[in-house]
Write a protein that holds these residues in place. Structure first.
Motif, PDB file in Angstrom:
ATOM      1  N   UNK A  50       1.698   6.641  -2.610  1.00  0.00           N
ATOM      2  CA  UNK A  50       0.421   6.316  -1.969  1.00  0.00           C
ATOM      3  C   UNK A  50      -0.440   5.390  -2.849  1.00  0.00           C
ATOM      4  N   UNK A  51       0.066   4.221  -3.183  1.00  0.00           N
ATOM      5  CA  UNK A  51      -0.731   3.289  -3.986  1.00  0.00           C
ATOM      6  C   UNK A  51      -1.975   2.844  -3.230  1.00  0.00           C
ATOM      7  N   UNK A  52      -2.957   2.353  -3.950  1.00  0.00           N
ATOM      8  CA  UNK A  52      -4.163   1.836  -3.303  1.00  0.00           C
ATOM      9  C   UNK A  52      -3.855   0.567  -2.526  1.00  0.00           C
ATOM     10  N   UNK A  53      -2.976  -0.262  -3.080  1.00  0.00           N
ATOM     11  CA  UNK A  53      -2.629  -1.549  -2.470  1.00  0.00           C
ATOM     12  C   UNK A  53      -1.124  -1.743  -2.531  1.00  0.00           C
ATOM     13  N   UNK A  54      -0.542  -2.228  -1.430  1.00  0.00           N
ATOM     14  CA  UNK A  54       0.864  -2.622  -1.410  1.00  0.00           C
ATOM     15  C   UNK A  54       0.930  -4.108  -1.089  1.00  0.00           C
ATOM     16  N   UNK A  55       1.501  -4.873  -1.992  1.00  0.00           N
ATOM     17  CA  UNK A  55       1.688  -6.311  -1.803  1.00  0.00           C
ATOM     18  C   UNK A  55       3.122  -6.502  -1.339  1.00  0.00           C
ATOM     19  N   UNK A  56       3.303  -6.901  -0.087  1.00  0.00           N
ATOM     20  CA  UNK A  56       4.649  -6.906   0.482  1.00  0.00           C
ATOM     21  C   UNK A  56       4.971  -8.232   1.160  1.00  0.00           C
ATOM     22  N   UNK A  57       6.206  -8.667   0.953  1.00  0.00           N
ATOM     23  CA  UNK A  57       6.698  -9.870   1.614  1.00  0.00           C
ATOM     24  C   UNK A  57       6.868  -9.577   3.107  1.00  0.00           C
ATOM     25  N   UNK A  58       6.500 -10.530   3.933  1.00  0.00           N
ATOM     26  CA  UNK A  58       6.675 -10.348   5.373  1.00  0.00           C
ATOM     27  C   UNK A  58       8.149 -10.210   5.730  1.00  0.00           C
ATOM     28  N   UNK A  59       8.999 -11.006   5.091  1.00  0.00           N
ATOM     29  CA  UNK A  59      10.427 -11.010   5.406  1.00  0.00           C
ATOM     30  C   UNK A  59      11.216 -10.379   4.267  1.00  0.00           C
ATOM     31  N   UNK A  60      11.727  -9.170   4.519  1.00  0.00           N
ATOM     32  CA  UNK A  60      12.556  -8.481   3.540  1.00  0.00           C
ATOM     33  C   UNK A  60      13.720  -7.816   4.252  1.00  0.00           C
ATOM     34  N   UNK A  61      14.848  -7.610   3.556  1.00  0.00           N
ATOM     35  CA  UNK A  61      15.968  -6.885   4.165  1.00  0.00           C
ATOM     36  C   UNK A  61      15.638  -5.414   4.369  1.00  0.00           C
ATOM     37  N   UNK A  62      16.329  -4.802   5.335  1.00  0.00           N
ATOM     38  CA  UNK A  62      16.275  -3.380   5.672  1.00  0.00           C
ATOM     39  C   UNK A  62      15.011  -2.999   6.435  1.00  0.00           C
ATOM     40  N   UNK A  63      13.847  -3.436   6.016  1.00  0.00           N
ATOM     41  CA  UNK A  63      12.623  -3.293   6.817  1.00  0.00           C
ATOM     42  C   UNK A  63      11.725  -4.474   6.476  1.00  0.00           C
ATOM     43  N   UNK A  64      11.158  -5.108   7.506  1.00  0.00           N
ATOM     44  CA  UNK A  64      10.270  -6.234   7.215  1.00  0.00           C
ATOM     45  C   UNK A  64       8.854  -5.732   6.943  1.00  0.00           C
ATOM     46  N   UNK A  65       8.025  -6.639   6.431  1.00  0.00           N
ATOM     47  CA  UNK A  65       6.676  -6.262   6.046  1.00  0.00           C
ATOM     48  C   UNK A  65       5.824  -5.762   7.191  1.00  0.00           C
ATOM     49  N   UNK A  66       5.984  -6.357   8.367  1.00  0.00           N
ATOM     50  CA  UNK A  66       5.195  -5.924   9.521  1.00  0.00           C
ATOM     51  C   UNK A  66       5.519  -4.479   9.905  1.00  0.00           C
ATOM     52  N   UNK A  67       6.800  -4.128   9.857  1.00  0.00           N
ATOM     53  CA  UNK A  67       7.216  -2.753  10.159  1.00  0.00           C
ATOM     54  C   UNK A  67       6.615  -1.778   9.161  1.00  0.00           C
ATOM     55  N   UNK A  68       6.615  -2.164   7.889  1.00  0.00           N
ATOM     56  CA  UNK A  68       6.030  -1.312   6.854  1.00  0.00           C
ATOM     57  C   UNK A  68       4.543  -1.092   7.127  1.00  0.00           C
ATOM     58  N   UNK A  69       3.824  -2.182   7.417  1.00  0.00           N
ATOM     59  CA  UNK A  69       2.381  -2.081   7.662  1.00  0.00           C
ATOM     60  C   UNK A  69       2.080  -1.204   8.873  1.00  0.00           C
ATOM     61  N   UNK A  70       2.869  -1.377   9.921  1.00  0.00           N
ATOM     62  CA  UNK A  70       2.645  -0.554  11.126  1.00  0.00           C
ATOM     63  C   UNK A  70       2.865   0.923  10.823  1.00  0.00           C
ATOM     64  N   UNK A  71       3.868   1.227  10.003  1.00  0.00           N
ATOM     65  CA  UNK A  71       4.143   2.618   9.645  1.00  0.00           C
ATOM     66  C   UNK A  71       2.991   3.200   8.828  1.00  0.00           C
ATOM     67  N   UNK A  72       2.489   2.419   7.889  1.00  0.00           N
ATOM     68  CA  UNK A  72       1.340   2.865   7.087  1.00  0.00           C
ATOM     69  C   UNK A  72       0.141   3.142   7.990  1.00  0.00           C
TER      70      UNK A  72
END
Length: 216
Positions: A50-72
């Motif tokens: 549970x970091x305060x900030x996650x800096x994530x690439x939009x395009x990544x293998x296995x799960x993309x950044x948009x999917x990660x953000x939606x899950x959060x």
């Protein structure tokens, strides 16, 4: 240690992660708690740490950044998301913001702007790379193009603007200059008025754009 902003950095290119981590760690207010090189790993680390900030690439293998953000967002985790991308399309920007993004950084300017972006999203505001903000933001947040406007600022205002360009908050600037942070806020208001700019992101973007001219 507990007062530091805890940060996760995720990108499938190790050299990008390394560069960002090195840059972030120059600021004593930040603490990098995890690094990830694919989306699934990043999401697992966000859930665990549970970091305060996650800096994530939009395009990544296995799960993309948009999917990660939606899950959060769906899980109401408090981690703020800063997106990294090579792309400058308006549709991608809007998709990123709708997914729960707090900042949208183009990689070619990310190193220069990452500190300001982190502090901006931690303050509850959005941040967009200075090179593309005019394409995406509302017209009431213009950044002046004439650096000659700096001549209208007092030496104290120029010094404060230089510290803003370094990503420092009003409280941090106040501590550096031994003045109350509310005095800094008053200076920020006066600087914005003199420069003719509006909006929460406009002043930091102006400061970044002209920081090389902000000699004190």
């Amino acid at each position: 240690m507990s007062d530091k902003i805890r940060i996760l950095v995720a990108d499938d290119h190790p050299i990008v992660v390394s560069g960002l981590v090195m840059n972030i760690q120059r600021d004593e207010a930040f603490l990098v708690v995890a690094q990830a090189h694919d989306g699934a790993q990043a999401l697992a680390m966000i859930e665990q740490l549970r970091p305060d900030v996650a800096i994530i690439d939009v395009e990544m293998p296995r799960k993309d950044g948009l999917t990660i953000a939606r899950t959060v967002k769906q899980n109401n985790w408090e981690t703020r998301i800063i997106f990294l991308t090579l792309h400058k399309e308006r549709d991608l920007f809007h998709a990123a913001m709708e997914a729960g993004g707090g900042a949208f950084l183009v990689k070619d300017s990310a190193l220069a702007e990452i500190a300001v972006a982190i502090k901006t999203v931690m303050a509850g505001r959005r941040y967009v790379s200075s090179g593309i903000v005019d394409q995406f933001m509302l017209p009431q947040e213009p950044v002046p193009s004439d650096a000659g406007l700096l001549r209208d600022l007092t030496p104290a205002e120029r010094r404060i603007l230089k510290l803003i360009a370094e990503g420092k908050s009003s409280k941090e600037i106040g501590a550096d200059l031994s003045i109350h942070y509310r005095t800094v806020e008053n200076h920020r208001t006066n600087i914005s008025r003199k420069l003719g700019i509006m909006g929460s992101n406009a002043l930091p973007r102006f400061a970044l754009q002209y920081k090389d001219k902000l000699t004190t």
